[in-house]
Design an enzyme around this catalytic site. Sequence first.
Site, mmCIF file in Angstrom:
data_model
loop_
_atom_site.group_PDB
_atom_site.id
_atom_site.type_symbol
_atom_site.label_atom_id
_atom_site.label_comp_id
_atom_site.label_asym_id
_atom_site.label_seq_id
_atom_site.Cartn_x
_atom_site.Cartn_y
_atom_site.Cartn_z
ATOM 1 N N ALA A 1 16.075 5.016 -2.322
ATOM 2 C CA ALA A 1 14.654 5.380 -2.338
ATOM 3 C C ALA A 1 13.816 4.269 -2.943
ATOM 4 O O ALA A 1 14.340 3.336 -3.548
ATOM 5 C CB ALA A 1 14.455 6.664 -3.147
ATOM 6 N N ASN A 2 12.504 4.380 -2.753
ATOM 7 C CA ASN A 2 11.535 3.548 -3.458
ATOM 8 C C ASN A 2 11.046 4.307 -4.683
ATOM 9 O O ASN A 2 11.075 5.533 -4.712
ATOM 10 C CB ASN A 2 10.325 3.282 -2.561
ATOM 11 C CG ASN A 2 10.541 2.103 -1.641
ATOM 12 O OD1 ASN A 2 11.250 1.159 -1.976
ATOM 13 N ND2 ASN A 2 9.927 2.158 -0.490
ATOM 14 N N ARG A 3 10.513 3.574 -5.646
ATOM 15 C CA ARG A 3 9.862 4.182 -6.791
ATOM 16 C C ARG A 3 8.437 4.554 -6.396
ATOM 17 O O ARG A 3 7.663 3.672 -6.028
ATOM 18 C CB ARG A 3 9.761 3.158 -7.912
ATOM 19 C CG ARG A 3 10.663 3.394 -9.046
ATOM 20 C CD ARG A 3 10.412 2.361 -10.119
ATOM 21 N NE ARG A 3 11.634 1.627 -10.410
ATOM 22 C CZ ARG A 3 12.692 2.154 -11.000
ATOM 23 N NH1 ARG A 3 12.697 3.413 -11.397
ATOM 24 N NH2 ARG A 3 13.773 1.424 -11.220
#
Length: 217
Positions: free
Chosen positions: A29-31
């Site tokens: 995932a991305n932050r």
Amino acid sequence: PGGRPLAGRHALVTAGPTHEPIDPVRYIANRSSGKQGYAIAAALAALGARVTLVSGPVMLPDPPGVTAVRVESAREMLAACEAALPADIAVMAAAVADWRVAREATQKLKKEPGAAAPVLEMALNPDILATLSRHAQRPGLVVGFAAETEKVVQHATEKRLRKGCDWIVANDVSGDVMGGERNTVHLVTAEGVEDWPELPKSEVAERLARRIAEAMA
Ligand code: C5P
């Protein structure tokens, strides 16, 4: 009319990260907290727009008066966006993962004693902003975001042309913007660049929504 200049308009907003599954229990995932996108959805609804918020996994409640569609992966986010068309306005604030795992395992990958770590092959995800910008049902006003740590306006100007969107909200993320409450942005349009002061994310959202209402008037 009056305080509801976006009445009768449909706005599509993306927010949050995407989760790209590795196996049934793991993901990449991305932050992203989703705060800026959720605030934009709320601000557009407050100006009278019908808002479809397509959101990746975040810890935020649905904003009042907004239809929220929860998705996990980039491909699900694109499908939900296309299903939401037609729209007059699109604001793509999601932090979409650029890559997914090429072959998602259907069973949990096992950590066998003595075995080497798995090597994950990645595949390119669709670019939702670029896809909507060149879509047969392209929304009349398409707004993208750019998070940059240097040459913020130059990179955002190039991104606007590359993605085919109308505006880019360029975000200076050299400070502690991620997950924070405040944001410094530059609005890059075909006409030029507006430098906005450092503002709470809620005020960036309200200002952007007003700017969108002016452009649609
Ligand atoms: O290319 P980059 O990720 O820097 O572009 C950011 C902009 O593009 C944001 O508006 C983001 O929501 C959008 N985007 C997208 N789909 C992707 C990657 C980015 O919609 N796969």
